[in-house]
Scaffold this active site. Structure first.
Site, PDB file in Angstrom:
ATOM      1  N   GLY A  12      -1.220  -3.718   3.250  1.00  0.00           N
ATOM      2  CA  GLY A  12      -0.899  -3.990   1.841  1.00  0.00           C
ATOM      3  C   GLY A  12      -0.623  -5.464   1.617  1.00  0.00           C
ATOM      4  NE  ARG A  15      -1.924  -3.831  -5.396  1.00  0.00           N
ATOM      5  CZ  ARG A  15      -1.132  -2.894  -5.912  1.00  0.00           C
ATOM      6  NH1 ARG A  15      -0.152  -3.233  -6.707  1.00  0.00           N
ATOM      7  NH2 ARG A  15      -1.346  -1.618  -5.635  1.00  0.00           N
ATOM      8  CB  VAL A  64      -1.703   2.744   5.635  1.00  0.00           C
ATOM      9  CG1 VAL A  64      -0.757   3.409   4.640  1.00  0.00           C
ATOM     10  CG2 VAL A  64      -0.983   2.484   6.942  1.00  0.00           C
ATOM     11  CE1 TYR A 163       9.138   3.648  -2.250  1.00  0.00           C
ATOM     12  CE2 TYR A 163      11.504   3.427  -2.573  1.00  0.00           C
ATOM     13  CZ  TYR A 163      10.274   2.862  -2.294  1.00  0.00           C
ATOM     14  OH  TYR A 163      10.179   1.496  -2.053  1.00  0.00           O
TER      15      TYR A 163
HETATM   16  P1  NDP Z   1       3.018  -2.942  -4.888  1.00  0.00           P
HETATM   17  O1  NDP Z   1       2.761  -1.666  -5.597  1.00  0.00           O
HETATM   18  O2  NDP Z   1       3.077  -4.215  -5.668  1.00  0.00           O
HETATM   19  O3  NDP Z   1       1.961  -3.116  -3.704  1.00  0.00           O
HETATM   20  C1  NDP Z   1       1.728  -2.059  -2.811  1.00  0.00           C
HETATM   21  C2  NDP Z   1       0.855  -2.550  -1.683  1.00  0.00           C
HETATM   22  O4  NDP Z   1       0.640  -1.463  -0.771  1.00  0.00           O
HETATM   23  C3  NDP Z   1      -0.487  -3.013  -2.164  1.00  0.00           C
HETATM   24  O5  NDP Z   1      -0.888  -4.126  -1.390  1.00  0.00           O
HETATM   25  C4  NDP Z   1      -1.378  -1.823  -1.892  1.00  0.00           C
HETATM   26  O6  NDP Z   1      -2.688  -2.250  -1.660  1.00  0.00           O
HETATM   27  C5  NDP Z   1      -0.769  -1.238  -0.627  1.00  0.00           C
HETATM   28  N1  NDP Z   1      -1.000   0.189  -0.466  1.00  0.00           N
HETATM   29  C6  NDP Z   1      -0.494   1.209  -1.199  1.00  0.00           C
HETATM   30  N2  NDP Z   1      -0.948   2.382  -0.742  1.00  0.00           N
HETATM   31  C7  NDP Z   1      -1.751   2.106   0.312  1.00  0.00           C
HETATM   32  C8  NDP Z   1      -2.507   2.896   1.205  1.00  0.00           C
HETATM   33  N3  NDP Z   1      -2.543   4.230   1.114  1.00  0.00           N
HETATM   34  N4  NDP Z   1      -3.201   2.267   2.171  1.00  0.00           N
HETATM   35  C9  NDP Z   1      -3.173   0.920   2.285  1.00  0.00           C
HETATM   36  N5  NDP Z   1      -2.490   0.118   1.468  1.00  0.00           N
HETATM   37  C10 NDP Z   1      -1.787   0.703   0.490  1.00  0.00           C
HETATM   38  O7  NDP Z   1       4.386  -2.718  -4.107  1.00  0.00           O
HETATM   39  P2  NDP Z   1       5.426  -3.762  -3.486  1.00  0.00           P
HETATM   40  O8  NDP Z   1       4.747  -4.994  -3.076  1.00  0.00           O
HETATM   41  O9  NDP Z   1       6.590  -3.820  -4.391  1.00  0.00           O
HETATM   42  O10 NDP Z   1       5.883  -2.911  -2.201  1.00  0.00           O
HETATM   43  C11 NDP Z   1       5.528  -3.245  -0.870  1.00  0.00           C
HETATM   44  C12 NDP Z   1       6.456  -2.475   0.062  1.00  0.00           C
HETATM   45  O11 NDP Z   1       7.799  -2.867  -0.199  1.00  0.00           O
HETATM   46  C13 NDP Z   1       6.410  -0.956  -0.125  1.00  0.00           C
HETATM   47  O12 NDP Z   1       6.534  -0.331   1.131  1.00  0.00           O
HETATM   48  C14 NDP Z   1       7.638  -0.681  -0.977  1.00  0.00           C
HETATM   49  O13 NDP Z   1       8.115   0.631  -0.802  1.00  0.00           O
HETATM   50  C15 NDP Z   1       8.603  -1.714  -0.441  1.00  0.00           C
HETATM   51  N6  NDP Z   1       9.700  -2.058  -1.325  1.00  0.00           N
HETATM   52  C16 NDP Z   1       9.489  -2.543  -2.592  1.00  0.00           C
HETATM   53  C17 NDP Z   1      10.566  -2.878  -3.384  1.00  0.00           C
HETATM   54  C18 NDP Z   1      10.414  -3.427  -4.780  1.00  0.00           C
HETATM   55  O14 NDP Z   1      11.437  -3.547  -5.475  1.00  0.00           O
HETATM   56  N7  NDP Z   1       9.234  -3.793  -5.229  1.00  0.00           N
HETATM   57  C19 NDP Z   1      11.947  -2.726  -2.911  1.00  0.00           C
HETATM   58  C20 NDP Z   1      12.048  -2.215  -1.570  1.00  0.00           C
HETATM   59  C21 NDP Z   1      10.961  -1.920  -0.825  1.00  0.00           C
HETATM   60  P3  NDP Z   1      -3.955  -1.680  -2.501  1.00  0.00           P
HETATM   61  O15 NDP Z   1      -3.539  -1.466  -3.909  1.00  0.00           O
HETATM   62  O16 NDP Z   1      -4.989  -2.709  -2.310  1.00  0.00           O
HETATM   63  O17 NDP Z   1      -4.238  -0.408  -1.799  1.00  0.00           O
END
Ligand code: NDP
Length: 259
Positions: A12, A15, A64, A163
């Site tokens: 991921g 972005r 993933v 979650y």
């Molecule tokens: P976003 O929704 O902005 O980004 C999610 C990322 O995960 C994207 O790069 C997406 O890539 C990738 N992704 C999602 N599902 C899949 C999949 N099945 N296979 C491969 N890649 C996947 O989320 P955040 O950047 O906010 O979150 C990133 C991590 O941080 C997550 O684990 C989230 O739970 C954690 N987190 C976030 C917080 C927040 O406040 N934002 C707080 C605490 C933890 P693509 O779309 O290209 O598949």
């Protein structure tokens, strides 16, 4: 060797928080492999940003939650670089619908667990096997695995139980892999972010703005992807020795108990 010549995989990484982590690691000298579900064309601007610091970096399209995609992802890293020094399990999703645990559906639970817990757990298993082989031929290199969990690993939100459970699970996975991989010199860590600006939190912006204004945090601002990137970079660079299994909380004081 510092970080130069070392390879880091950030799931991921094109972005949000993942891009913040990948950009920071590239700036610190790592060569990056980033992955996600989108096509190369869709993530090209993010890859270009990373390549400013680390021109050889690659993107691999891989879900993933799919065993076959995880296998192809590691194959792509092996073919491109022949080594892997750092794995950052960052890819994750929020529930499509926030639903009270009295009503929440099994399909959401299955999707959350497959993406946020089962996927990173088994990606770690495959990477661990590869890192153990690398350790046998080159034991001096610092290798690490960093899991991006969430304050939801311990803070109960009854409108997204799936979650919270996925994040509590990844916290335990960190401990398990830290124990299992210590003898091979592989550090395993958890970075636990709080409220971070990204696409994931865009829909609840107003709610969190109000909570922050009302004093929820000690550091009164949204966290950024760069904040999380710095924490991961510290761990990946071996700047926090003697600390395998550590949880690095990056939440502006959200989970500090107060009276
Ligand atoms: P976003 O929704 O902005 O980004 C999610 C990322 O995960 C994207 O790069 C997406 O890539 C990738 N992704 C999602 N599902 C899949 C999949 N099945 N296979 C491969 N890649 C996947 O989320 P955040 O950047 O906010 O979150 C990133 C991590 O941080 C997550 O684990 C989230 O739970 C954690 N987190 C976030 C917080 C927040 O406040 N934002 C707080 C605490 C933890 P693509 O779309 O290209 O598949």
């Amino acid at each position: 060797m510092g970080n130069h010549g070392k390879v880091a995989l950030v799931t991921g990484g094109a972005r949000g928080i993942g891009l913040g982590i990948a950009a920071k690691l590239a700036e610190a000298g790592f060569t990056l492999a980033i992955s996600g579900r989108r096509s190369l064309e869709q993530v090209q601007p993010a890859l270009d940003e990373i390549r400013k610091h680390s021109p050889a970096s690659i993107y691999a399209q891989a879900d993933v939650s799919s065993g076959e995609d995880r296998r192809r992802l590691l194959q792509a890293v092996e073919e491109s670089f022949g080594r892997l020094d750092v794995l950052v399990n960052n890819a994750g999703i929020a529930p499509r619908v926030r639903a009270d645990i009295l009503d929440a559906q099994e399909d959401s639970f299955d999707e959350l667990i497959a993406t946020n817990l089962k996927g990173p757990y088994f990606l770690t298993q495959a990477v661990a096997a590869w890192m153990i082989r690398q350790h046998a031929s080159d034991p001096a290199v610092h290798r690490s695995i960093v899991n991006i969990s969430s304050v939801s690993a311990t803070v109960a939100s009854v409108n997204r139980g799936d979650y919270c459970i996925s994040k509590a699970g990844i916290a335990m996975a960190t401990r398990l892999w830290a124990v299992r991989l210590a003898e091979y010199g592989i550090g395993v860590y958890e970075v636990r972010p709080g409220i971070i600006e990204s696409d994931m939190t865009a829909g609840v912006r107003g709610k969190y703005d109000a909570l922050i204004e009302a004093g929820l945090l000690l550091e009164k601002r949204w966290g950024t992807a760069a904040d999380v990137g710095r924490a991961v970079c510290l761990l990946a660079s071996g700047e926090l020795p003697y600390a395998t299994g550590a949880v690095l909380v990056v939440d502006g004081g959200l989970t500090l108990p107060r009276l």
